[in-house]
Design a protein around this motif. Structure first.
Motif: not given
Length: 272
Positions: A104-108
């Motif tokens: 997952i790209l750039n989870p926050l």
């Protein structure tokens, strides 16, 4: 220990098993991706987290046909250890490595703990099959991962209170993940990630620390906005009908009131 100390331990543990965790997630990613890791923290620290959980009467009881459990997100009301462990999972290193494992790209992380925090379930309590709300509290970000850290010592699978995944829907057998002491479970959340918690059948409380991660894009191209959408368990057709109707009506309201009729109280309201 503070959140940095705890994050150091968590990061070291996850890093040491990174490849096997990747394999776990990838092998399940065609339906509901998930992985779990045992002995996340030294046992004495995990036990300390358990020991400082509040009593049921100090938490919020959510009881309806949908669910029956105790929850809390206003963490400044409780022992500081609980806030430290919750926010340890929001350390940049932890968020990044779990994002890598789950591709997952750039989870926050969510500092406001929308639907996160701590929870507790005792005898006869349950969480019916459901899809988590697709978005954050402001409806700007997509919910993509659910992190569940279980801290009840000697909790047997036969006691219930276990995570259940329904990757093929309610007509097929569920996957049961034991809510084992000192186990972290990470699962994907999207429009098909139907999951539940089995009814507790034991005179005791199953305790859990939970976080959600969000992202700018949904996990699946087919994902669409939805409220938390409950179903009845396979053996309860009447509850299923009532809960599906309930979801339909709440979704209809959201078409008119984008953020709902009232603010969801399940958030950490911090003083600026």
């Amino acid at each position: 220990m503070n959140r940095i100390d705890l994050a150091n331990l968590i990061f070291e543990k996850i890093s040491s098993s990174k490849e096997s965790l990747k394999n776990q997630f990838q092998n399940s990613n065609s339906s509901i991706g998930y992985f779990f890791i045992d002995d996340l923290l030294p046992n004495d620290i995990a036990m300390q987290i358990h020991n400082v959980f509040p009593k049921p009467e100090q938490m919020v009881l959510k009881k309806s046909i949908r669910e029956d459990k105790y929850i809390a997100a206003q963490m400044n009301l409780y022992n500081p250890v609980l806030e430290e462990i919750i926010y340890a999972f929001q350390d940049k290193r932890i968020v990044a490595i779990i994002g890598e494992i789950c591709i997952i790209l750039n989870p926050l992380p969510d500092e406001y703990l929308y639907a996160g925090g701590i929870s507790m379930m005792g005898n006869n309590q349950f969480l019916n099959p459901h899809l988590d709300n697709s978005h954050d509290k402001d409806r700007n970000l997509w919910r993509v991962l659910n992190l569940l850290y279980y801290v009840t010592p000697d909790w047997k699978e036969a006691y219930g209170g276990n995570l259940e995944l329904w990757p093929k829907g309610l007509k097929e057998q569920q996957i049961t993940i034991h809510s084992k002491f000192n186990r972290l479970v990470v699962m994907a959340t999207h429009n098909s990630s139907l999951h539940s918690v089995s009814p507790v059948v034991h005179e005791g409380f199953r305790r859990c620390v939970s976080n959600y991660y969000f992202a700018n894009e949904p996990l699946l191209e087919t994902d669409r906005f939805h409220v938390t959408s409950f179903r009845g368990r396979p053996e309860n057709k009447l509850s299923d009908f009532v809960l599906r109707t309930d979801t339909f009506l709440r979704m209809a309201l959201r078409k008119v009131f984008k953020k709902g009729l009232k603010e969801n109280p399940h958030v950490y309201k911090k003083n600026d």
